[in-house]
Write a protein that holds these residues in place. Sequence first.
Motif, PDB file in Angstrom:
ATOM      1  N   ASN A   4     -23.995   8.140 -13.797  1.00 47.45           N
ATOM      2  CA  ASN A   4     -24.776   9.282 -14.266  1.00 47.45           C
ATOM      3  C   ASN A   4     -25.329   9.159 -15.688  1.00 47.45           C
ATOM      4  OD1 ASN A   4     -24.432  10.963 -11.910  1.00 47.45           O
ATOM      5  ND2 ASN A   4     -22.290  11.142 -12.509  1.00 47.45           N
ATOM      6  N   ILE A   5     -24.753   8.309 -16.518  1.00 42.54           N
ATOM      7  CA  ILE A   5     -25.138   8.347 -17.936  1.00 42.54           C
ATOM      8  C   ILE A   5     -25.744   7.021 -18.413  1.00 42.54           C
ATOM      9  CG2 ILE A   5     -24.304   8.740 -20.294  1.00 42.54           C
ATOM     10  CD1 ILE A   5     -22.181  10.587 -19.115  1.00 42.54           C
ATOM     11  N   VAL A   6     -24.955   5.957 -18.436  1.00 41.27           N
ATOM     12  CA  VAL A   6     -25.431   4.695 -19.001  1.00 41.27           C
ATOM     13  C   VAL A   6     -26.101   3.823 -17.943  1.00 41.27           C
ATOM     14  CG1 VAL A   6     -24.707   2.536 -20.109  1.00 41.27           C
ATOM     15  CG2 VAL A   6     -23.719   4.711 -20.844  1.00 41.27           C
ATOM     16  N   GLY A   7     -25.472   3.753 -16.762  1.00 40.03           N
ATOM     17  CA  GLY A   7     -25.966   2.840 -15.735  1.00 40.03           C
ATOM     18  C   GLY A   7     -25.085   1.602 -15.646  1.00 40.03           C
ATOM     19  N   THR A   8     -25.304   0.816 -14.620  1.00 37.62           N
ATOM     20  CA  THR A   8     -24.533  -0.412 -14.430  1.00 37.62           C
ATOM     21  C   THR A   8     -25.044  -1.499 -15.366  1.00 37.62           C
ATOM     22  OG1 THR A   8     -26.044  -1.201 -12.730  1.00 37.62           O
ATOM     23  CG2 THR A   8     -24.183   0.162 -12.003  1.00 37.62           C
ATOM     24  N   GLU A   9     -24.358  -2.646 -15.326  1.00 32.90           N
ATOM     25  CA  GLU A   9     -24.811  -3.788 -16.129  1.00 32.90           C
ATOM     26  C   GLU A   9     -26.232  -4.183 -15.738  1.00 32.90           C
ATOM     27  OE1 GLU A   9     -21.917  -7.041 -16.971  1.00 32.90           O
ATOM     28  OE2 GLU A   9     -20.628  -5.907 -15.607  1.00 32.90           O
ATOM     29  N   ASP A  10     -26.525  -4.149 -14.442  1.00 32.56           N
ATOM     30  CA  ASP A  10     -27.871  -4.517 -13.979  1.00 32.56           C
ATOM     31  C   ASP A  10     -28.922  -3.565 -14.534  1.00 32.56           C
ATOM     32  OD1 ASP A  10     -26.909  -6.653 -12.568  1.00 32.56           O
ATOM     33  OD2 ASP A  10     -26.839  -5.613 -10.635  1.00 32.56           O
ATOM     34  N   TYR A  11     -28.589  -2.278 -14.578  1.00 34.56           N
ATOM     35  CA  TYR A  11     -29.559  -1.298 -15.078  1.00 34.56           C
ATOM     36  C   TYR A  11     -29.824  -1.503 -16.568  1.00 34.56           C
ATOM     37  CZ  TYR A  11     -31.890   3.077 -16.149  1.00 34.56           C
ATOM     38  OH  TYR A  11     -32.796   3.994 -16.581  1.00 34.56           O
ATOM     39  N   VAL A  12     -28.766  -1.745 -17.324  1.00 28.74           N
ATOM     40  CA  VAL A  12     -28.915  -1.997 -18.763  1.00 28.74           C
ATOM     41  C   VAL A  12     -29.771  -3.239 -18.981  1.00 28.74           C
ATOM     42  CG1 VAL A  12     -27.680  -2.643 -20.871  1.00 28.74           C
ATOM     43  CG2 VAL A  12     -26.785  -0.824 -19.420  1.00 28.74           C
ATOM     44  N   GLN A  13     -29.510  -4.273 -18.185  1.00 26.79           N
ATOM     45  CA  GLN A  13     -30.304  -5.497 -18.306  1.00 26.79           C
ATOM     46  C   GLN A  13     -31.758  -5.248 -17.947  1.00 26.79           C
ATOM     47  OE1 GLN A  13     -29.356  -8.400 -19.698  1.00 26.79           O
ATOM     48  NE2 GLN A  13     -31.529  -8.896 -19.489  1.00 26.79           N
ATOM     49  N   ARG A  14     -32.002  -4.344 -16.992  1.00 27.48           N
ATOM     50  CA  ARG A  14     -33.372  -4.003 -16.616  1.00 27.48           C
ATOM     51  C   ARG A  14     -34.111  -3.383 -17.804  1.00 27.48           C
ATOM     52  NH1 ARG A  14     -33.320   0.029 -11.962  1.00 27.48           N
ATOM     53  NH2 ARG A  14     -32.247  -1.738 -11.021  1.00 27.48           N
ATOM     54  N   ILE A  15     -33.466  -2.465 -18.517  1.00 24.06           N
ATOM     55  CA  ILE A  15     -34.086  -1.861 -19.698  1.00 24.06           C
ATOM     56  C   ILE A  15     -34.437  -2.936 -20.711  1.00 24.06           C
ATOM     57  CG2 ILE A  15     -33.703  -0.348 -21.686  1.00 24.06           C
ATOM     58  CD1 ILE A  15     -32.003   1.434 -19.959  1.00 24.06           C
TER      59      ILE A  15
END
Length: 606
Positions: A4-15
């Motif tokens: 709900n807040i930060v995201g997974t490692e993959d999502y952070v890497q996407r940013i």
Amino acid sequence: MCQNIVGTEDYVQRIRTFNAVRDNILSNTGSEYITSGSFGEGLEMRGSDLDIMHVDKHIEVLENLTPHIDPKITYFLVEGDDVKAGYSQLRLEYNRYQLISKCCVEQNSKYYMSSSLFKQRFLLGQFTIHGPCISDKDGKFDSAICFHCPIWISSAAQWLSRSTNSWPGNNVKQSIIKHGVIFVPIGVKGSPKEDLEWRISFSVGERLLINTFTHTQLLCYALLKIILKDIISMYSKCKDILCSYFLKTIVFWISEEMPQSVWKPDNMIPCFVRCLNRLIYSVENSVCLHYFIPENNLFDKIVGLDREILLEKLYTLQSYGWRCILFSDQMSNFDISKRIFRIEPHTIYVKEVEKTLKSKMLYRFPVNKSDEFNKTLSKIVFNSCDNFSIYHVYKYSLSHTCHLHAQEISVDSTYNGNKYQYEQYRSCLSTLLQNVYHDAASGWLMVASFFYKTKQYQQALLITKYTLAKCTPEKLFLGMNMSYIHYQLLKLKSLKEKCVVDLLRILLVRAVMFKKNSGLIPDELKMDIAITSRTYESTAYAYFLTFLCHFHLKDIRECQDSILSLQLVIEENYLKTNQYNTLEANTLLDIAFQLVGDKISATQAF
């Protein structure tokens, strides 16, 4: 935290990947763009803004002037005497630009760049000065115009040999050193020389350090930020005492002390508690040393009553242990069942798609100048061939750029055997065919507009019909909240296996944006965008363009059908993105009624 807040490692890497691509596309021979702040580090949290550092490549800062200087570059020398550690004055050494001279102040026959005067030069419209940045009226976008020092600054020399732990690794250190440092226009508050001082920024180095964090480290850092924003800053007397930069510095110091193997999911709670306790210890002793320049104590102003008030709040949080995070509504306001039952992987996937649709990742790109565009395109294609995922992000991002760049090209409706007109025609069409990769509809509608402008109405109708077939109820649009149908759709294996860029190309419906004086805007809309740019919801614009084509083909029945469809889109709020686009859709309806001579209906639509 991950759902709900930060995201997974993959999502952070996407940013981070989207940021790197954006910075590369926007940077050119004259300037470098660096996405900084939390978003630049891969964190997009509630209330965060978009921070962009704009580094002028025609200006350099050095500690010693080299014998070989570039006559096209302005040089400043660092003067650190009688200035707080971490800050400097910039003495002008060589200059050929009048703008620079106007921002300098003379002292003892020497000229120093004024950080205050420099920022004033970039104030336009409703923008305001916010620290070292120029901010928009809503405070959502901060831009800092900075100077680069390509050599590692001597005041941070001890950092090169200080850490004997495995973090940060030698390769990361070398990358940080290779970049050098940046000078941002802000002095020490209350200093006699405040207007002449510049802060030494390690933003790029700090971003590289955070990129080495395990996901547990990043989550601990995010939790500290949540406590600051959602709890501590809610007390008016504590609001401006701490900032996110202090918390980042504390996490850096702890990361240097602890092996990376400790920062793992099983240790999430003890790692977070350790960070919170270190923050309290630092406030108790009014000591938080700058990570790169320890001579700069970031907490030297946290003394007296301010410290006592802040400590009272921190002690209260400490008494609850890790549960203090539940004082944040972000952490406490979620379904109790999610604490008990296993979270299905597809649910996290859908949440990340939803976060992506609301993210700054998908902001439209500014358009490169026409003479830079082809060079930029060639450079990007060449540099991205070795990484397939980055290639897809480049293709998506360039599609954004092409969407606006093609509108700069003048298109005539007839050729008359003119070779130049034919080249313009081919150039515009070629660019438009590259703009269909960032969503399912708006890129194709821009191609349809091109054929309409060149009076190829049947071709335009074929493309609008193709586009409307894509504008179905299950499609995604920016800023939306996912419904049940989207949860079911994204459970499909065929969609889950696609990268996010391909998913957006298939499912996302964006609005069509026309720049002011666009070469592709239908003549019937030129009055509507004579003053500024306009954005039209894709479905509404598709039916309007269909109407225009039938109008010129003198097919009255089809004109009426197109108007009825446009009315239905407006009345049913079909694929509506926001209220502004609904108003623009009514403008389209108003113009359509005027063209067929129905002035009463036109007045009602208006």
